[in-house]
Design an enzyme around this catalytic site. Sequence first.
Site: not given
Length: 285
Positions: A82-83, A104, A182, A209-212, A231
């Site tokens: 990842d990244h 990335d 985040g 990305h940043g699924g939270t 993600n």
Amino acid sequence: MSVVTGRHLLDRAREGHYAVPAFNTNNLEYLQAIIGAAAELRSPVIISAAKSEIDYMDGHVFVAMVKAMAERLPIPVSIHLDHGPSYDEAVRCLRYGFTSIMYDGSRHPLEENIATTRGIVAAANACGVPVEGEIGVIGQAADGPEGPRSDMIGLADPAQCERFVKETGVDSLAAAIGNAHGLYTRKPELRFDLLEEIRERTGVPLVLHGGTGIPEEDIRKAITMGVSKINFSTVMRKGAIETLTRTLDANPGELDYMKLLTPARLAMMDIARTHIRMCMSEGKA
């Protein structure tokens, strides 16, 4: 089933109109929770690690743990960088045995991003491994494995996405559409108009990305518009740390380390179940 390439999982997801959940991990309990939930729900899953997490675990140990768990379960699992920050890191992970690579280069000028990504694609393809690239700057709402907190964000340009995919040969694309890593301080406003144009112009599986913290209805909508991988990282760490804190407070003097960690592992497993269902990948193994 056993460890497979990320391309294998994403192609099937795009055809089946679901997304493959990708969970970051950095220890045994994370792996037990993620793979346990995926096996229970018969979902394909991507086990991801950023450079800091790989350095913490040791890449050889990490890959060996994933393979040992995956090979005895009836689900396909991919091991993903990842990244990745550089060509050297990508090659290092190929040598470890990763089956999916992300580079990335989004913070670099487009020409440099294209050139480095193209080189990584050539190296990875020689090993039969797919590559994910990134266009636009996905924000960083808090410190995390992906990097330090940063307010820097830049939406992806669909024309640049089209050029990037054509000139690099990437297998999938993470495009910034208003998402961030985040915990969001307010409801994220995803640019679905950009997502639709990027899908039409690139023709490759897209990655969110940043699924939270992204509402479930937005996750589901993104999947219908070409997102094949989502993600999740912060939500797992938050759940584990909060549960571990409560367990320590409730058990002063407890010296059985396994007993202290078990509630946190079970909490992460429950979180993983929730997000697997959110991705509509249950029963797709």
